[in-house]
Design a protein around this motif. Structure first.
Motif, PDB file in Angstrom:
ATOM      1  N   ASP A 124     108.638  43.360 143.095  1.00 50.57           N
ATOM      2  CA  ASP A 124     108.455  43.237 144.541  1.00 50.57           C
ATOM      3  C   ASP A 124     109.363  44.256 145.207  1.00 50.57           C
ATOM      4  N   PHE A 125     108.765  45.213 145.917  1.00 51.73           N
ATOM      5  CA  PHE A 125     109.543  46.315 146.467  1.00 51.73           C
ATOM      6  C   PHE A 125     110.563  45.830 147.487  1.00 51.73           C
ATOM      7  N   LYS A 126     110.194  44.863 148.303  1.00 53.32           N
ATOM      8  CA  LYS A 126     111.062  44.431 149.397  1.00 53.32           C
ATOM      9  C   LYS A 126     112.331  43.766 148.874  1.00 53.32           C
ATOM     10  N   THR A 127     112.191  42.883 147.887  1.00 52.43           N
ATOM     11  CA  THR A 127     113.353  42.146 147.370  1.00 52.43           C
ATOM     12  C   THR A 127     113.985  42.812 146.158  1.00 52.43           C
ATOM     13  N   GLY A 128     113.230  43.697 145.493  1.00 54.97           N
ATOM     14  CA  GLY A 128     113.739  44.324 144.274  1.00 54.97           C
ATOM     15  C   GLY A 128     113.687  43.420 143.065  1.00 54.97           C
ATOM     16  N   LEU A 129     112.977  42.285 143.139  1.00 56.48           N
ATOM     17  CA  LEU A 129     112.871  41.352 142.011  1.00 56.48           C
ATOM     18  C   LEU A 129     111.775  41.816 141.058  1.00 56.48           C
ATOM     19  N   TRP A 130     112.101  41.922 139.775  1.00 55.85           N
ATOM     20  CA  TRP A 130     111.105  42.332 138.786  1.00 55.85           C
ATOM     21  C   TRP A 130     110.371  41.106 138.234  1.00 55.85           C
ATOM     22  N   LEU A 131     109.117  41.292 137.878  1.00 52.05           N
ATOM     23  CA  LEU A 131     108.317  40.228 137.267  1.00 52.05           C
ATOM     24  C   LEU A 131     107.931  40.568 135.837  1.00 52.05           C
ATOM     25  N   GLN A 132     107.833  41.858 135.545  1.00 54.51           N
ATOM     26  CA  GLN A 132     107.453  42.284 134.190  1.00 54.51           C
ATOM     27  C   GLN A 132     108.102  43.614 133.882  1.00 54.51           C
ATOM     28  N   VAL A 133     108.738  43.701 132.723  1.00 54.83           N
ATOM     29  CA  VAL A 133     109.284  44.958 132.221  1.00 54.83           C
ATOM     30  C   VAL A 133     108.904  45.056 130.748  1.00 54.83           C
ATOM     31  N   LYS A 134     108.092  46.050 130.411  1.00 54.06           N
ATOM     32  CA  LYS A 134     107.648  46.238 129.033  1.00 54.06           C
ATOM     33  C   LYS A 134     107.555  47.721 128.723  1.00 54.06           C
ATOM     34  N   GLU A 135     107.762  48.049 127.458  1.00 53.11           N
ATOM     35  CA  GLU A 135     107.453  49.408 127.041  1.00 53.11           C
ATOM     36  C   GLU A 135     105.945  49.601 127.130  1.00 53.11           C
ATOM     37  N   ILE A 136     105.519  50.810 127.495  1.00 53.37           N
ATOM     38  CA  ILE A 136     104.086  51.060 127.700  1.00 53.37           C
ATOM     39  C   ILE A 136     103.280  50.741 126.441  1.00 53.37           C
ATOM     40  N   LYS A 137     103.842  50.995 125.276  1.00 52.43           N
ATOM     41  CA  LYS A 137     103.095  50.754 124.033  1.00 52.43           C
ATOM     42  C   LYS A 137     102.820  49.269 123.806  1.00 52.43           C
ATOM     43  N   GLU A 138     103.586  48.405 124.464  1.00 61.31           N
ATOM     44  CA  GLU A 138     103.292  46.976 124.378  1.00 61.31           C
ATOM     45  C   GLU A 138     102.091  46.604 125.239  1.00 61.31           C
ATOM     46  N   VAL A 139     101.784  47.448 126.231  1.00 62.05           N
ATOM     47  CA  VAL A 139     100.674  47.178 127.145  1.00 62.05           C
ATOM     48  C   VAL A 139      99.439  47.977 126.744  1.00 62.05           C
ATOM     49  N   PHE A 140      99.640  49.259 126.467  1.00 57.77           N
ATOM     50  CA  PHE A 140      98.564  50.136 126.027  1.00 57.77           C
ATOM     51  C   PHE A 140      98.965  50.748 124.689  1.00 57.77           C
ATOM     52  N   LYS A 141      98.161  50.486 123.677  1.00 54.01           N
ATOM     53  CA  LYS A 141      98.499  50.916 122.325  1.00 54.01           C
ATOM     54  C   LYS A 141      98.686  52.428 122.233  1.00 54.01           C
ATOM     55  N   THR A 142      97.962  53.171 123.062  1.00 58.31           N
ATOM     56  CA  THR A 142      98.055  54.629 123.017  1.00 58.31           C
ATOM     57  C   THR A 142      99.299  55.166 123.716  1.00 58.31           C
ATOM     58  N   GLY A 143      99.972  54.319 124.515  1.00 59.20           N
ATOM     59  CA  GLY A 143     101.148  54.776 125.248  1.00 59.20           C
ATOM     60  C   GLY A 143     100.822  55.564 126.502  1.00 59.20           C
ATOM     61  N   LYS A 144      99.560  55.537 126.943  1.00 61.85           N
ATOM     62  CA  LYS A 144      99.153  56.260 128.151  1.00 61.85           C
ATOM     63  C   LYS A 144      99.117  55.310 129.345  1.00 61.85           C
ATOM     64  N   HIS A 145      99.518  55.812 130.513  1.00 57.88           N
ATOM     65  CA  HIS A 145      99.362  55.018 131.732  1.00 57.88           C
ATOM     66  C   HIS A 145      97.882  54.986 132.118  1.00 57.88           C
ATOM     67  N   PRO A 146      97.448  54.056 132.973  1.00 53.95           N
ATOM     68  CA  PRO A 146      96.015  53.876 133.239  1.00 53.95           C
ATOM     69  C   PRO A 146      95.445  54.736 134.366  1.00 53.95           C
ATOM     70  N   PHE A 147      96.207  55.699 134.885  1.00 50.33           N
ATOM     71  CA  PHE A 147      95.756  56.460 136.051  1.00 50.33           C
ATOM     72  C   PHE A 147      95.158  57.806 135.650  1.00 50.33           C
ATOM     73  N   VAL A 148      94.054  58.156 136.304  1.00 52.53           N
ATOM     74  CA  VAL A 148      93.376  59.441 136.104  1.00 52.53           C
ATOM     75  C   VAL A 148      93.069  60.011 137.482  1.00 52.53           C
ATOM     76  N   SER A 149      93.276  61.311 137.664  1.00 49.29           N
ATOM     77  CA  SER A 149      93.074  61.914 138.982  1.00 49.29           C
ATOM     78  C   SER A 149      92.408  63.279 138.860  1.00 49.29           C
ATOM     79  N   TRP A 150      91.696  63.659 139.909  1.00 53.16           N
ATOM     80  CA  TRP A 150      91.098  65.003 139.992  1.00 53.16           C
ATOM     81  C   TRP A 150      91.329  65.553 141.393  1.00 53.16           C
ATOM     82  N   ALA A 151      91.324  66.876 141.491  1.00 52.93           N
ATOM     83  CA  ALA A 151      91.620  67.547 142.759  1.00 52.93           C
ATOM     84  C   ALA A 151      90.413  68.332 143.241  1.00 52.93           C
ATOM     85  N   THR A 152      90.180  68.310 144.544  1.00 56.78           N
ATOM     86  CA  THR A 152      89.114  69.128 145.114  1.00 56.78           C
ATOM     87  C   THR A 152      89.515  70.598 145.157  1.00 56.78           C
TER      88      THR A 152
END
Length: 647
Positions: free
Chosen positions: A249-277
């Motif tokens: 929570d940005f306002k209070t600074g309280l964390w709810l989840q902290v994990k290494e990415i490999k525990e969430v995504f086996k490949t270690g990649k974040h889920p965001f993809v972007s393209w530019a005009t």
């Protein structure tokens, strides 16, 4: 560990603040474009006009109409044994992206709209398996997106990326805590610290609210949803050499989840993809298509409103009067059936007692300027009257071709960055499918001879080599390809209709070109022109799998769908690989021989007129009817002996 998490969240919060501060000037420019698109009228000076014009709206809507088709992701195998797996992957993607499931087309259009204004299309893609498999694609607003200011145009090089304003209800947080997705203790702290029953974000994030204000809406006053709501931040960041996922929570600074990415995504990649005009390798934020139009649109609006001011001045021109002729000037103001008292004491006429200050008519100048600016923008952006459907093209194919060529060239850069991003979405989709598919499914697979139902299992996506990802779009480039195909087809028909020309052309080449122009794949063309062997891609892939299993020392099952192409592939492999161990060579020959009667039987059913030719090619007598088990055993022994002697 708690102290580590708190330190990590402090860093994450600072990273978010850095991103917000960095992108704010760009956000302000985007807001101006959104105002023009929504025809927001600012307050004008007394007696002046400030009428908005739909110039940006026309540009945006025309551009969207040229790129509004969702792409088709097509996976192709890099290993022959993966053929059927890849076909199943294609079928799964069609199911997951369909309008009744993932709604990829809808979300893709949303991302394109944001890209037209901001220069960036952003997606978030991930899969879930609790309780059942689900693939998810979400468009992300730049107003909510967090990125490293100096990370550059390639999002994978950023040290941190994330999303803000992810609203979660109190009941959702409690349920996620029970399931172990969020830390129970931390959720309890958040529920105590920030109890609210609306979607009011922190003051720093009023940017998102401004989207509503352009239409006169106020979401801050009308924000009741019935229970407490919490705006969470999800950040993927690098901390002390490791990559983590942090939800807080940005306002209070309280964390709810902290994990290494490999525990969430086996490949270690974040889920965001972007393209530019407008790609800039060194900057994530670059210009947008609307930026090329906004200043000209503002200038056109000023010219148009000045023309309205001019007309009003000419309608209400200032006048001078002679007090000797008109002692009461208030009577000169217009009113129905009005009477004006006039004196003639000095011998002056009424015309001499009143003088009108003329305002010059600037209509022609205004029209010329607006026409110039409209043509100028069209020439520089590619959004011309022709592309907006205003040009009378008739049957002039050359003009149409020229206009489509221009649109394709103008949108080519956008399309290239866009398709590259969708290729990355395809890769992440396959990775999510492999990681989260937790139940068997039946899907429709497009086989070479029609649609078939196939059983899909999680093990089906353990590829020998990761497939290629091809993107098919329906953009201006595709429309241009259609014109080229039409021209090729016309050329082929001219050759086919002229006996002299036809005699000088290879007939097999002619057939292949006609089929390829009909969008048949190379494999389909090969099968269509192969009159001797029924060797479609699927059965050849199964032959390749059998070869691998034999080489690995396994005993593959008999293939009841074997064809002459199936047998021929195994025999060709054994002949062309001289380094095989004798026991492997013999196993390959035995397995091929075992399938000759099956191939003959299948050939007889599918192509009875070709069965005799195929049998002669393989040294067999054509089978007029199925053999008995005893006959099959005797035939198998004879086949093995003959193959061994021949090889």
């Amino acid at each position: 560990m708690a102290n580590f998490n708190e330190d990590l969240v402090r860093v994450a919060k600072k990273q978010c603040e850095t991103s917000i501060s960095f992108k704010q000037p760009r956000i302000e420019e985007i807001k101006k474009s959104l105002d023009l698109y929504a025809n927001v009228a600012t307050k004008a000076l007394p007696g002046r006009f400030n009428v908005p014009l739909p110039i940006v709206g026309g540009f945006v809507d025309t551009l969207k109409s040229k790129i509004d088709e969702a792409p088709n992701i097509l996976f192709t195998e890099n290993d022959e044994t993966d053929y059927k797996r890849v076909q199943k992957a294609n079928a799964m993607w069609k199911w997951d992206s369909s309008p009744i499931n993932g709604k990829w087309a809808l979300k893709d259009r949303a991302a394109k709209t944001m890209a037209i204004f901001s220069g960036r299309g952003i997606y978030k893609i991930y899969a879930e398996s609790d309780p059942r498999y689900k693939s998810c694609l979400e468009p992300i607003d730049l107003f909510d997106f967090v990125f490293e200011p100096q990370g550059g145009g390639d999002l994978d090089r950023h040290l941190f990326v994330g999303q803000m304003n992810i609203f979660k209800c109190k009941s959702e947080l409690i349920e996620d805590a029970k399931e172990g997705y969020y830390d129970r203790t931390q959720v309890g702290k958040l529920l105590i610290a920030n109890e609210t029953e609306d979607k009011t974000p922190d003051d720093q994030y009023q940017n998102k609210v401004s989207r509503y204000s352009i239409y006169g809406l106020d979401p801050e006053i009308n924000n009741y949803v019935g229970e407490s709501v919490y705006p969470l931040t999800e950040l993927y960041t690098t901390y002390k050499g490791k990559k983590y996922k942090v939800v807080f929570d940005f306002k209070t600074g309280l964390w709810l989840q902290v994990k290494e990415i490999k525990e969430v995504f086996k490949t270690g990649k974040h889920p965001f993809v972007s393209w530019a005009t407008h790609e800039d390798y060194y900057q994530f934020l670059s210009k947008a298509p609307v930026d090329d139009v906004r200043l000209v649109a503002e200038a056109t609006k000023i010219i148009f409103n000045q023309a309205l001011d001019n007309i009003q001045k000419r309608n209400w021109n200032m006048r001078a009067y002679d007090a000797d002729v008109f002692p009461d000037p208030s009577q000169l103001q217009w009113r129905p059936d009005g009477l004006v008292k006039a004196n003639n004491l000095s011998g002056k006429s009424i015309q001499q007692g009143l003088y009108t200050f003329e305002t010059p008519d600037n209509t022609s100048i205004t029209v010329n300027m607006m026409t110039f600016l409209d043509n100028f923008v069209g020439a520089k952006t590619g959004i011309t009257p022709g592309s907006q459907g205003q040009a009378d093209q008739g049957d002039k194919v050359g003009i149409y071709y020229g206009n489509m060529q221009q649109v394709a060239d103008r949108l080519g850069l956008i399309n290239k960055s866009y398709t590259e991003a969708h290729a990355e979405l395809g890769i992440r989709y396959l990775e999510g499918l492999d990681e989260h598919l937790n139940e068997d499914m039946s899907v429709k697979v497009q086989g070479i001879f029609g649609v078939e139902w196939e059983e899909v299992k999680r093990t089906d996506f353990k590829f020998e080599r990761f497939p290629d990802v091809n993107i098919e779009t329906s953009s201006a480039d595709t429309q241009l390809d259609e014109i080229k195909k039409k021209r090729r087809a016309e050329s082929l028909m001219q050759v086919a209709g002229n006996p002299v020309l036809l005699s000088k052309v290879n007939p097999n080449w002619m057939i292949r070109e006609m089929l390829k122009n009909g969008e048949y794949t190379d494999e389909q063309v090969r099968v269509a022109t192969d009159t001797l062997n029924d060797g479609n891609a699927e059965i050849l892939s199964e032959a390749a799998i059998a070869i691998k299993e034999i080489i690995s020392g396994e005993e593959p099952k008999d293939n009841r769908g074997a064809t002459t192409g199936f047998v021929q592939k195994i025999l060709d492999y054994e002949v062309n690989h001289n380094d095989l161990k004798p026991v492997i060579s013999k196993a390959l020959r035995d397995y091929a021989a075992r399938h000759i009667p099956i191939a003959m039987k299948n050939m007889l059913k599918a192509k009875p007129q070709m069965a005799e030719v195929a049998a002669q090619d393989m040294g067999q007598e054509p089978m007029s009817e199925p053999m008995t088990p005893a006959g099959q055993t005797a035939q198998r022994s004879a086949n093995i002996s003959e193959i061994n002697s021949n090889v």
